[in-house]
Design an enzyme around this catalytic site. Sequence first.
Site, PDB file in Angstrom:
ATOM      1  N   VAL A  87       0.808  -1.225   0.000  1.00 36.66           N
ATOM      2  CA  VAL A  87       0.000   0.000   0.000  1.00 36.66           C
ATOM      3  C   VAL A  87       0.840   1.274   0.000  1.00 36.66           C
ATOM      4  CG1 VAL A  87      -2.015  -1.058   1.083  1.00 36.66           C
ATOM      5  CG2 VAL A  87      -0.244  -0.011   2.535  1.00 36.66           C
TER       6      VAL A  87
ATOM      7  N   TYR B  61       3.104   4.635  15.364  1.00 36.67           N
ATOM      8  CA  TYR B  61       1.790   4.007  15.176  1.00 36.67           C
ATOM      9  C   TYR B  61       0.676   4.963  15.619  1.00 36.67           C
ATOM     10  CZ  TYR B  61      -1.780   0.295  15.390  1.00 36.67           C
ATOM     11  OH  TYR B  61      -2.910  -0.473  15.195  1.00 36.67           O
TER      12      TYR B  61
ATOM     13  N   LYS C  33      -2.193   6.647  13.272  1.00 40.04           N
ATOM     14  CA  LYS C  33      -3.617   6.361  13.473  1.00 40.04           C
ATOM     15  C   LYS C  33      -4.416   7.630  13.793  1.00 40.04           C
ATOM     16  CE  LYS C  33      -3.385   1.910  12.636  1.00 40.04           C
ATOM     17  NZ  LYS C  33      -3.965   1.367  11.393  1.00 40.04           N
TER      18      LYS C  33
HETATM   19  N1  NAD Z   1      -5.426  -6.325  16.131  1.00 38.50           N
HETATM   20  C1  NAD Z   1      -5.673  -5.268  16.831  1.00 38.50           C
HETATM   21  O1  NAD Z   1      -5.811  -5.354  18.078  1.00 38.50           O
HETATM   22  C2  NAD Z   1      -5.829  -3.924  16.183  1.00 38.50           C
HETATM   23  C3  NAD Z   1      -6.266  -2.855  16.982  1.00 38.50           C
HETATM   24  C4  NAD Z   1      -6.421  -1.600  16.399  1.00 38.50           C
HETATM   25  C5  NAD Z   1      -6.172  -1.418  15.054  1.00 38.50           C
HETATM   26  N2  NAD Z   1      -5.737  -2.476  14.303  1.00 38.50           N
HETATM   27  C6  NAD Z   1      -5.480  -2.191  12.890  1.00 38.50           C
HETATM   28  O2  NAD Z   1      -6.238  -3.102  12.110  1.00 38.50           O
HETATM   29  C7  NAD Z   1      -5.542  -3.364  10.887  1.00 38.50           C
HETATM   30  C8  NAD Z   1      -5.372  -4.866  10.727  1.00 38.50           C
HETATM   31  O3  NAD Z   1      -4.649  -5.332  11.867  1.00 38.50           O
HETATM   32  P1  NAD Z   1      -4.447  -6.876  12.187  1.00 38.50           P
HETATM   33  O4  NAD Z   1      -4.372  -6.968  13.664  1.00 38.50           O
HETATM   34  O5  NAD Z   1      -5.414  -7.704  11.426  1.00 38.50           O
HETATM   35  O6  NAD Z   1      -2.953  -7.056  11.620  1.00 38.50           O
HETATM   36  P2  NAD Z   1      -2.225  -8.357  10.977  1.00 38.50           P
HETATM   37  O7  NAD Z   1      -0.766  -8.103  11.102  1.00 38.50           O
HETATM   38  O8  NAD Z   1      -2.784  -9.572  11.598  1.00 38.50           O
HETATM   39  O9  NAD Z   1      -2.660  -8.255   9.451  1.00 38.50           O
HETATM   40  C9  NAD Z   1      -2.234  -7.139   8.691  1.00 38.50           C
HETATM   41  C10 NAD Z   1      -2.192  -7.525   7.232  1.00 38.50           C
HETATM   42  O10 NAD Z   1      -1.657  -6.393   6.500  1.00 38.50           O
HETATM   43  C11 NAD Z   1      -0.668  -6.888   5.603  1.00 38.50           C
HETATM   44  N3  NAD Z   1       0.287  -5.827   5.298  1.00 38.50           N
HETATM   45  C12 NAD Z   1       1.309  -5.385   6.070  1.00 38.50           C
HETATM   46  N4  NAD Z   1       1.998  -4.429   5.427  1.00 38.50           N
HETATM   47  C13 NAD Z   1       1.403  -4.269   4.214  1.00 38.50           C
HETATM   48  C14 NAD Z   1       1.641  -3.433   3.101  1.00 38.50           C
HETATM   49  N5  NAD Z   1       2.664  -2.557   3.089  1.00 38.50           N
HETATM   50  N6  NAD Z   1       0.810  -3.504   2.040  1.00 38.50           N
HETATM   51  C15 NAD Z   1      -0.217  -4.385   2.037  1.00 38.50           C
HETATM   52  N7  NAD Z   1      -0.483  -5.228   3.047  1.00 38.50           N
HETATM   53  C16 NAD Z   1       0.317  -5.156   4.131  1.00 38.50           C
HETATM   54  C17 NAD Z   1      -0.049  -8.074   6.324  1.00 38.50           C
HETATM   55  O11 NAD Z   1       0.640  -8.955   5.426  1.00 38.50           O
HETATM   56  C18 NAD Z   1      -1.276  -8.723   6.951  1.00 38.50           C
HETATM   57  O12 NAD Z   1      -1.919  -9.603   6.077  1.00 38.50           O
HETATM   58  C19 NAD Z   1      -4.210  -2.599  10.987  1.00 38.50           C
HETATM   59  O13 NAD Z   1      -4.338  -1.357  10.319  1.00 38.50           O
HETATM   60  C20 NAD Z   1      -4.045  -2.389  12.468  1.00 38.50           C
HETATM   61  O14 NAD Z   1      -3.240  -1.278  12.773  1.00 38.50           O
HETATM   62  C21 NAD Z   1      -5.564  -3.711  14.832  1.00 38.50           C
END
Ligand code: NAD
Length: 237
Positions: free
Chosen positions: A59, A150, A154
């Site tokens: 991305v 981060y 966000k």
């Molecule tokens: N899990 C949580 O507790 C939580 C809480 C708040 C926000 N988030 C946000 O939710 C979103 C998803 O988080 P998650 O926990 O499922 O993370 P995850 O690490 O389990 O999955 C993230 C996905 O994004 C992909 N990715 C990473 N860098 C990339 C890039 N440059 N281009 C395209 N794809 C890329 C990874 O390969 C992976 O498949 C993120 O934006 C994260 O910041 C997660």
Amino acid sequence: MGRVDGKVAIVTGGAMGIGAAHCRALAAEGASVVLCDVADDQGAALAAEIGATYKHLDVSNEDAWAELVAETVASLGNIDILVNNAGIAALTPIATASTSDWDRVIAVNLTGTFFGMRAVAASMKEAGGGVIVNTSSVAGLVGTPGISAYVASKWGVRGMTKSAAMDLGPDNIRVFSIHPGAIDTPMSPAGDRKPGGQIIPRWGHVDEVAKMMMFLVTDATFSTGTEFVIDGGFTAR
Ligand SMILES: NC(=O)c1ccc[n+]([C@@H]2O[C@H](COP(=O)([O-])OP(=O)(O)OC[C@H]3O[C@@H](n4cnc5c(N)ncnc54)[C@H](O)[C@@H]3O)[C@@H](O)[C@H]2O)c1
């Protein structure tokens, strides 16, 4: 009849975690899903399972976004839904953070979200409207120690969402930020840890985030430019 029958949806970071749940939900409700990720094996396997199209997309790569959108419009038609979900985290305490860690987190989480919105805007306008769901976090609502990049990314996603809603509203494009709390994913595995500071004392499930996304895409027709929180009450304090 599915809730998003015939719609074309792009989901970033769709190979695992929350993004995979978004892809499953959109495909189950009838959308043509373009699942994008850098984790090619997992992304392609999930896409095959749910009848989606897999595309490699970092991305933070501006040119790759233009290619992705051109290919999607040519093969599936104009884009109706974009879920900017891809995100990364890195330890970046203010006193010791490396510039490269800072730059990478901002490039993926913030600049990647901007690239995505900019890339789909013309196609959504052409379609007569659309919905963009940007992924922020509770870390886009409060401070969190040790992860300054981060948190900055966000909060940036949250603010940029409001500007985007104003810019794109005249073209009938609604733009939201979603703010997950402790969700059990590969990025943030529950393991034996107990989530602290929540009213609902458990980890959230990825499907609970996908349900919020689906509500915004389908039913939240008089909302735009605002925050939707899925955090078990963490930020209610
Ligand atoms: N899990 C949580 O507790 C939580 C809480 C708040 C926000 N988030 C946000 O939710 C979103 C998803 O988080 P998650 O926990 O499922 O993370 P995850 O690490 O389990 O999955 C993230 C996905 O994004 C992909 N990715 C990473 N860098 C990339 C890039 N440059 N281009 C395209 N794809 C890329 C990874 O390969 C992976 O498949 C993120 O934006 C994260 O910041 C997660």
